[in-house]
Design a protein around this motif. Structure first.
Motif, PDB file in Angstrom:
ATOM      1  N   TYR A 176       0.837  -1.199   0.000  1.00 60.17           N
ATOM      2  CA  TYR A 176       0.000   0.000   0.000  1.00 60.17           C
ATOM      3  C   TYR A 176       0.872   1.250   0.000  1.00 60.17           C
ATOM      4  O   TYR A 176       1.934   1.280   0.618  1.00 60.17           O
ATOM      5  N   ALA A 181      -2.528   3.533   5.259  1.00 59.05           N
ATOM      6  CA  ALA A 181      -2.755   2.087   5.374  1.00 59.05           C
ATOM      7  C   ALA A 181      -1.940   1.422   6.476  1.00 59.05           C
ATOM      8  O   ALA A 181      -1.979   0.194   6.612  1.00 59.05           O
ATOM      9  N   ASN A 220      -3.314  -1.324   8.706  1.00 56.15           N
ATOM     10  CA  ASN A 220      -3.529  -2.683   8.188  1.00 56.15           C
ATOM     11  C   ASN A 220      -2.436  -3.652   8.630  1.00 56.15           C
ATOM     12  O   ASN A 220      -2.649  -4.869   8.644  1.00 56.15           O
ATOM     13  N   GLU A 249      -2.820  -6.358  11.524  1.00 55.93           N
ATOM     14  CA  GLU A 249      -3.677  -7.524  11.317  1.00 55.93           C
ATOM     15  C   GLU A 249      -3.235  -8.395  10.149  1.00 55.93           C
ATOM     16  O   GLU A 249      -3.585  -9.570  10.080  1.00 55.93           O
ATOM     17  N   ASP A 250      -2.499  -7.822   9.227  1.00 52.70           N
ATOM     18  CA  ASP A 250      -2.119  -8.554   8.017  1.00 52.70           C
ATOM     19  C   ASP A 250      -0.600  -8.587   7.884  1.00 52.70           C
ATOM     20  O   ASP A 250       0.031  -7.597   7.516  1.00 52.70           O
TER      21      ASP A 250
END
Length: 287
Positions: free
Chosen positions: A110, A141, A144, A147-148
């Protein structure tokens, strides 16, 4: 009362780094430290000043690799009240942040479209299979990543420090001398400087119309350091022309040139004269 400076957020963006550097130059001139106000997009950053929600805005206008920021030029043309107060040049050093264990684990990257483009060759070589997802800023981003673990964000090293995130790869921009020019916008008339920015539309699309316009500057020995076109958005094939000249619009010779230039144009807008501040790399803003 503090001077409020709008910039593209969330915190950790390169625009914030430029705004911090500019705020530092104002510190000795103000009673209270300038207040930084992050905005979710470049267009909203500019509108915040036009609508009186902030005193100043720091916005990106041009990158040495990817060229101009279209939304900045379009917004400045559309709004009638804003003037350029200062130009800031900031070195850009991109890093890939991720909680993944290695580059091989990254499936999605991202970042702002300009940052993705500035790292295109590195991405093609190091992450050829990764999906590239554009965002409104280089820090939008980052949430994010918690969690990822297969996601990465191209942003600044300062963002890694602010959000306590690991740097998986550093200095990944394709060209080492990558830098971005920012403008400081406000409603007050500019105080003058070494450069002047302007834009104009032409009354007719005919041979020689543009040449006749810019020849006005050449005959007076005024150097034009940048010229580019943007669609007028009225009709296909109609363009606005944005120009930077190395001169102060308050000088009588320049005023005469601009007056003659106006006779060759449909609409002429002078965005102000200003000085250019080159921001030296520091721990705060080099990455």
């Amino acid at each position: 009362m503090s001077i409020s400076i709008a910039h593209l957020g969330p915190p950790g963006t390169y625009t914030e780094a430029a705004a911090l550097a500019y705020a530092h130059t104002l510190a000795s001139e103000t009673v209270s430290p300038p207040l930084l106000c992050p905005c979710p997009s470049i267009a909203q950053t500019i509108r915040s000043v036009a609508q009186g929600e902030a005193h100043l805005a720091v916005i990106p206008v041009e990158n040495s690799i990817e060229g101009s920021v279209a939304v900045t030029l379009d917004s400045l043309w559309q709004l009638e009240t804003l003037q350029i107060q200062q130009a800031l040049v900031l070195p850009i050093r991109h890093a890939l942040l991720s909680r993944g264990s290695s580059l091989e684990a990254i499936k999605t990257v991202y970042s702002h479209p300009q940052a993705l483009a500035q790292c295109q060759k590195w991405l093609e070589t190091s992450l050829p299979s990764a999906q590239l997802v554009p965002t409104n800023s280089t820090t939008e981003a980052l949430q994010n990543l918690d969690e990822d673990y297969t996601a990465g964000v191209i942003t600044s090293q300062r963002a890694a420090e602010l959000y306590n995130l690991p740097i998986l790869a550093s200095t990944i921009n394709d060209y080492p001398d990558n830098c971005t020019r920012f403008w400081v916008l406000g409603k007050q008339p500019s105080l003058g400087g070494t450069h002047t920015s302007l834009a104009f539309s032409l009354p007719a699309n005919r041979p020689g119309a543009l040449v006749e316009s810019i020849q006005v500057l050449a005959t007076r020995g005024i150097n034009m350091s940048r010229i580019e076109s943007r669609p007028t958005k009225r009709s296909l094939g109609e363009y606005l022309f944005f120009i930077d000249i190395e001169a102060d619009a308050s000088q009588s010779a320049v005023q005469l040139a601009l007056a003659e230039l106006a006779t060759h144009t449909e609409i002429l807008k002078i965005f102000g004269s200003y000085r250019v501040l080159v921001i030296e790399p520091t721990d705060r803003c080099q990455d």
